[in-house]
Scaffold this active site. Structure first.
Site, PDB file in Angstrom:
ATOM      1  N   LYS A   1       1.276  -5.565   4.034  1.00 46.45           N
ATOM      2  CA  LYS A   1       1.053  -4.160   3.703  1.00 46.45           C
ATOM      3  C   LYS A   1      -0.083  -3.667   4.584  1.00 46.45           C
ATOM      4  CE  LYS A   1      -0.242  -1.035   0.007  1.00 46.45           C
ATOM      5  NZ  LYS A   1      -0.392  -0.874  -1.439  1.00 46.45           N
TER       6      LYS A   1
ATOM      7  N   LYS B   1      -9.140   1.378   2.624  1.00 53.79           N
ATOM      8  CA  LYS B   1      -8.648   0.123   2.045  1.00 53.79           C
ATOM      9  C   LYS B   1      -8.574  -0.991   3.085  1.00 53.79           C
ATOM     10  CE  LYS B   1      -6.162   2.362  -1.771  1.00 53.79           C
ATOM     11  NZ  LYS B   1      -4.984   2.320  -2.668  1.00 53.79           N
TER      12      LYS B   1
ATOM     13  N   GLU C   1       0.600 -14.386   6.402  1.00 54.64           N
ATOM     14  CA  GLU C   1       0.730 -13.901   5.014  1.00 54.64           C
ATOM     15  C   GLU C   1       2.067 -14.356   4.415  1.00 54.64           C
ATOM     16  OE1 GLU C   1      -1.431 -12.398   3.140  1.00 54.64           O
ATOM     17  OE2 GLU C   1      -2.863 -11.356   4.412  1.00 54.64           O
TER      18      GLU C   1
ATOM     19  N   LYS D   1       5.571  -3.202   4.575  1.00 51.22           N
ATOM     20  CA  LYS D   1       5.324  -1.811   4.209  1.00 51.22           C
ATOM     21  C   LYS D   1       4.224  -1.239   5.081  1.00 51.22           C
ATOM     22  CE  LYS D   1       3.181   0.535   0.347  1.00 51.22           C
ATOM     23  NZ  LYS D   1       2.618   0.383  -0.961  1.00 51.22           N
TER      24      LYS D   1
ATOM     25  N   SER E   1       5.989   6.987   1.180  1.00 51.98           N
ATOM     26  CA  SER E   1       5.922   8.432   0.933  1.00 51.98           C
ATOM     27  C   SER E   1       5.740   9.245   2.206  1.00 51.98           C
ATOM     28  CB  SER E   1       4.785   8.719  -0.049  1.00 51.98           C
ATOM     29  OG  SER E   1       3.546   8.234   0.456  1.00 51.98           O
TER      30      SER E   1
HETATM   31  C1  PBG Z   1      -0.657   0.853  -4.707  1.00 45.44           C
HETATM   32  C2  PBG Z   1       0.463   1.344  -3.902  1.00 45.44           C
HETATM   33  C3  PBG Z   1       0.443   2.302  -2.866  1.00 45.44           C
HETATM   34  C4  PBG Z   1       1.771   2.497  -2.495  1.00 45.44           C
HETATM   35  C5  PBG Z   1       2.564   1.660  -3.296  1.00 45.44           C
HETATM   36  N1  PBG Z   1       1.734   0.933  -4.149  1.00 45.44           N
HETATM   37  C6  PBG Z   1      -0.658   3.088  -2.285  1.00 45.44           C
HETATM   38  C7  PBG Z   1      -1.777   2.463  -1.619  1.00 45.44           C
HETATM   39  O1  PBG Z   1      -1.789   1.270  -1.326  1.00 45.44           O
HETATM   40  O2  PBG Z   1      -2.745   3.184  -1.363  1.00 45.44           O
HETATM   41  C8  PBG Z   1       2.248   3.478  -1.466  1.00 45.44           C
HETATM   42  C9  PBG Z   1       3.687   3.847  -1.532  1.00 45.44           C
HETATM   43  C10 PBG Z   1       4.042   5.084  -0.789  1.00 45.44           C
HETATM   44  O3  PBG Z   1       3.256   5.635   0.000  1.00 45.44           O
HETATM   45  O4  PBG Z   1       5.180   5.535  -0.986  1.00 45.44           O
HETATM   46  N2  PBG Z   1      -1.410  -0.156  -4.205  1.00 45.44           N
END
Ligand code: PBG
Length: 313
Positions: free
Chosen positions: A181, A209, A225, A240, A266
């Protein structure tokens, strides 16, 4: 002939549909930064799931909007057996036993600052956080979740969650680890949907983050990972975002012998729709091409906000 020799296809069985939920019976609120995507209250959620099942979409992932008075620095609401997510899982399982329910394991919907972990001395504390994640995982497993998706990126959490599930009598619950991620700009609309980006409320809170999400410049790290997650007991692994990380999906797919999942996030959703809105591309084609590319890159399963629309056509 062209269709006969087509190598990849999109099937309704390949998709997990993300749903935003809200603690308000009749809520049906459009998320400003994600046109066409809503937060659903309890009653409306049942109608939505009926529609999804009728289209053949059998799997969903739940993301809760937490009321701000329930958020705090220790994220204690995350493991409340009666929190919105757990209540929703129980209600859905009762009404739709055939529905596959995935949940998110991370603290961001529950911390007042919006980080995925507990902060100690101005830093995200890995091991403190993992303890809370285990409690959260158990609460969701007890409520009936089928798939747990740790999206927090703490080290060692897959092993710890697996151990907790085994110890507490939930050996059948699946762990879909967010393996690679990235610390991406593409999560902006999601954080808007959950109202979970309050970094900067105070100077002791890290502003991004990057101490736990991966460096966007790295790919070898994704493979490390992968090894760790498989060793720790993950049943499936996720990459992701998806669209800008197709190379990572392919590299992971070439090495993994468990299902590889990709999350079209998103920002990818909203970016495609903004381009359509601006008249730069055709909606149906843009959606299809974006998703087929993810499949071609090697994803077995895809999380996408377009899933419902794709199979409504
Ligand atoms: C929570 C999480 C996030 C997303 C999924 N789970 C946001 C983040 O890590 O800040 C993002 C999903 C998306 O943008 O559609 N940790």
């Amino acid at each position: 002939m062209r269709d006969l020799v087509q190598e990849n296809n999109l099937s309704v069985n390949d998709f997990i549909y993300p749903l935003f939920i809200k603690d308000e019976q009749n809520a049906f609120e459009e998320i400003q930064s994600m046109p066409g995507i809503h937060r659903f209250g309890g009653e409306r959620l049942l109608y939505e799931i009926e529609e999804l099942l009728a289209l053949g979409i059998k799997s969903v992932v739940l993301f809760p909007l937490t009321n701000s008075e329930l958020k705090n620095s220790q994220a204690i609401e995350s493991y409340n057996a009666n929190n919105l997510t757990c209540r929703t899982i129980r209600a859905l399982k009762k009404r739709f036993p055939e529905l596959v329910i995935m949940t998110d394991i991370a603290l961001d919907p529950y911390t007042d600052h919006g980080h995925d972990g507990i902060i100690v001395d101005g830093k995200i504390a890995n091991d403190e956080t993992v303890k809370v994640l285990c409690k959260m995982a158990l609460a969701q497993a007890e409520a009936g979740a089928d798939i747990l998706g740790p999206s927090d990126m703490m080290d060692g959490r897959v092993h710890a969650i697996r151990k907790a599930l085994e110890a507490e009598g939930h050996p059948d619950v699946c762990i879909l680890s967010y393996t690679a991620k990235y610390a991406s700009c593409l999560y902006g609309p999601f954080r808007d949907a959950l109202q979970s980006a309050n970094y900067g409320i105070d100077e002791s809170i890290p502003r991004d983050k990057k101490t736990y999400q991966m460096n966007i410049a790295n790919s070898v790290e994704a493979l490390r990972e992968l090894e760790l997650d498989v060793e720790e007991g993950a049943d499936m692994v996720m990459i992701k975002p998806a669209g800008w990380y197709l190379d990572i999906i392919r590299q992971v797919k070439d090495r993994a012998n468990i299902p590889v999942v990709a999350y079209q996030v998103s920002g990818e959703y909203s970016m495609i729709l903004a381009s359509v809105q601006a008249g730069l591309m055709k909606r149906e084609q843009a959606i299809y091409e974006s998703l087929l590319s993810i499949k071609r890159a090697g994803a077995d399963l895809i999380l996408s906000y377009f899933a419902k629309e794709l199979f409504s056509l």
